[in-house]
Design a protein around this motif. Structure first.
Motif, mmCIF file in Angstrom:
data_model
loop_
_atom_site.group_PDB
_atom_site.id
_atom_site.type_symbol
_atom_site.label_atom_id
_atom_site.label_comp_id
_atom_site.label_asym_id
_atom_site.label_seq_id
_atom_site.Cartn_x
_atom_site.Cartn_y
_atom_site.Cartn_z
ATOM 1 N N THR A 104 -24.156 7.127 -6.029
ATOM 2 C CA THR A 104 -24.498 8.194 -6.963
ATOM 3 C C THR A 104 -24.221 7.755 -8.397
ATOM 4 O O THR A 104 -23.742 6.655 -8.650
ATOM 5 C CB THR A 104 -23.733 9.482 -6.598
ATOM 6 O OG1 THR A 104 -24.207 10.564 -7.400
ATOM 7 C CG2 THR A 104 -22.235 9.312 -6.804
ATOM 8 N N SER A 119 -31.030 3.076 -7.434
ATOM 9 C CA SER A 119 -32.205 2.642 -6.676
ATOM 10 C C SER A 119 -32.359 1.130 -6.710
ATOM 11 O O SER A 119 -32.820 0.524 -5.728
ATOM 12 C CB SER A 119 -33.470 3.328 -7.222
ATOM 13 O OG SER A 119 -33.447 4.709 -6.935
ATOM 14 N N GLY A 139 -34.023 15.192 -1.934
ATOM 15 C CA GLY A 139 -34.378 15.559 -3.301
ATOM 16 C C GLY A 139 -35.552 16.500 -3.428
ATOM 17 O O GLY A 139 -35.623 17.295 -4.379
ATOM 18 N N ASP A 168 -33.361 6.895 -0.036
ATOM 19 C CA ASP A 168 -33.400 7.111 -1.484
ATOM 20 C C ASP A 168 -33.726 8.571 -1.764
ATOM 21 O O ASP A 168 -34.865 9.004 -1.621
ATOM 22 C CB ASP A 168 -34.452 6.188 -2.112
ATOM 23 C CG ASP A 168 -34.289 6.069 -3.627
ATOM 24 O OD1 ASP A 168 -33.483 6.829 -4.195
ATOM 25 O OD2 ASP A 168 -34.958 5.216 -4.226
ATOM 26 N N GLU A 169 -32.714 9.348 -2.132
ATOM 27 C CA GLU A 169 -32.851 10.781 -2.414
ATOM 28 C C GLU A 169 -33.587 11.510 -1.280
ATOM 29 O O GLU A 169 -34.582 12.206 -1.516
ATOM 30 C CB GLU A 169 -33.599 10.991 -3.738
ATOM 31 C CG GLU A 169 -32.889 10.464 -4.967
ATOM 32 C CD GLU A 169 -31.764 11.373 -5.443
ATOM 33 O OE1 GLU A 169 -31.493 12.393 -4.780
ATOM 34 O OE2 GLU A 169 -31.160 11.053 -6.475
ATOM 35 N N GLN A 191 -37.579 9.791 -0.908
ATOM 36 C CA GLN A 191 -37.668 11.172 -1.361
ATOM 37 C C GLN A 191 -39.063 11.731 -1.114
ATOM 38 O O GLN A 191 -39.227 12.850 -0.649
ATOM 39 C CB GLN A 191 -37.338 11.248 -2.859
ATOM 40 C CG GLN A 191 -37.408 12.647 -3.439
ATOM 41 C CD GLN A 191 -36.988 12.682 -4.895
ATOM 42 O OE1 GLN A 191 -36.614 11.671 -5.480
ATOM 43 N NE2 GLN A 191 -37.047 13.847 -5.503
ATOM 44 N N THR A 223 -28.170 9.362 -4.001
ATOM 45 C CA THR A 223 -28.273 10.808 -4.201
ATOM 46 C C THR A 223 -27.707 11.202 -5.555
ATOM 47 O O THR A 223 -26.806 10.546 -6.085
ATOM 48 C CB THR A 223 -27.536 11.578 -3.089
ATOM 49 O OG1 THR A 223 -27.712 12.982 -3.301
ATOM 50 C CG2 THR A 223 -26.055 11.248 -3.062
ATOM 51 N N HIS A 224 -28.259 12.289 -6.116
ATOM 52 C CA HIS A 224 -27.684 12.918 -7.310
ATOM 53 C C HIS A 224 -26.801 14.105 -6.930
ATOM 54 O O HIS A 224 -26.141 14.687 -7.784
ATOM 55 C CB HIS A 224 -28.804 13.426 -8.230
ATOM 56 C CG HIS A 224 -29.436 12.373 -9.079
ATOM 57 N ND1 HIS A 224 -30.616 11.747 -8.742
ATOM 58 C CD2 HIS A 224 -29.036 11.827 -10.252
ATOM 59 C CE1 HIS A 224 -30.936 10.871 -9.685
ATOM 60 N NE2 HIS A 224 -30.000 10.892 -10.604
ATOM 61 N N ASN A 225 -26.818 14.466 -5.664
ATOM 62 C CA ASN A 225 -26.168 15.686 -5.198
ATOM 63 C C ASN A 225 -24.730 15.402 -4.792
ATOM 64 O O ASN A 225 -24.476 14.641 -3.849
ATOM 65 C CB ASN A 225 -26.976 16.243 -4.025
ATOM 66 C CG ASN A 225 -26.518 17.615 -3.592
ATOM 67 O OD1 ASN A 225 -25.335 17.863 -3.415
ATOM 68 N ND2 ASN A 225 -27.477 18.518 -3.403
#
Length: 236
Positions: A46, A54, A178, A174-175, A98, A207-209
């Protein structure tokens, strides 16, 4: 010579990747990164946009090569492989993105089969495995459905089944949540982590989460191409 089975052990040593080198827009996506990932573990990567997440996933997945440093999976140096060796390596791992990248004219079953559809020797066994994978991801009754007839969560489940058709020991995501609403994203996360355990796979997930990251056994935080934090999550 028969290849040894994969375990999913990953090591990056002083890995650097620079885009647009020598220009005013030069970006050091990864900067002398060192990391080891144990087989069978779930790892979230993250950090803010542009941190190199990525890029790290693409290097592990042999979709790109480092400018310097070593990318090693199961003792094999990816940056030293020739194109044919890299193609073979990619066939032995799984990818989940994603954007689901399903083929719109193919049914769910045929989308799962797509990566191995040219291998006629394994056609019967592959179809049986694809059917079993759709059952595993909860879509046994949607095998004949086209992507346009599926929800976003169902399409991602098909994409996960497709990633598993070759029985990989390394899954890169990858995500993967998302493009999904929070409830569906939670279901997909639980499915990925359950499969990681039941299939004894290494899972590396961008992930951004923060909640997604915390569910994994380990969280690696990247910022400006460098690792700024490497901690055990509640999933560990």
């Amino acid at each position: 010579m028969k290849q040894a089975p994969m375990t999913g052990r990953i090591e990056l040593r002083q890995v650097t990747k620079v885009y647009r080198r020598g220009t005013d827009q030069e970006v050091r996506a990864l900067d002398a990164v060192d990391v080891k990932i144990d087989p069978g573990s779930s790892v979230a990567v993250t950090g803010p946009s542009g941190a190199g997440k990525s890029t790290m996933l693409h290097l592990i997945g042999a979709m790109d090569r480092p400018d310097s440093g070593e990318v090693e999976v199961d003792g094999e140096r990816l940056e030293l492989m020739r194109d044919r060796q890299l193609d073979d390596y990619r066939r032995r791992i799984g990818f989940v993105f994603q954007r689901f990248h399903l083929l719109p004219a193919l049914t769910a079953l045929d989308n799962v089969l797509a990566p191995v559809i040219t291998d006629r020797r394994r056609a019967k066994a592959a179809r049986a495995r694809a059917t079993d994978l759709l059952r595993l991801v909860g879509l046994r009754d949607r095998a004949a459905s086209l992507p346009s007839q599926l929800s976003g969560g169902q399409m991602q489940r098909v994409a996960i089944a497709r990633a598993l058709i070759g029985a990989p020991r390394l899954l890169l995501a990858d995500e993967p949540t998302g493009n999904l609403d929070s409830d569906t994203g939670k279901e997909i996360l639980e499915l990925l982590l359950s499969l990681c355990e039941s299939e004894n796979m290494t899972l590396v997930m961008v992930t951004h989460n923060d909640e997604v990251a915390a569910a994994c056994q380990r969280t690696i935080v990247l910022r400006d191409g460098r690792i700024t934090s490497d901690t055990r999550g509640s999933g560990g």
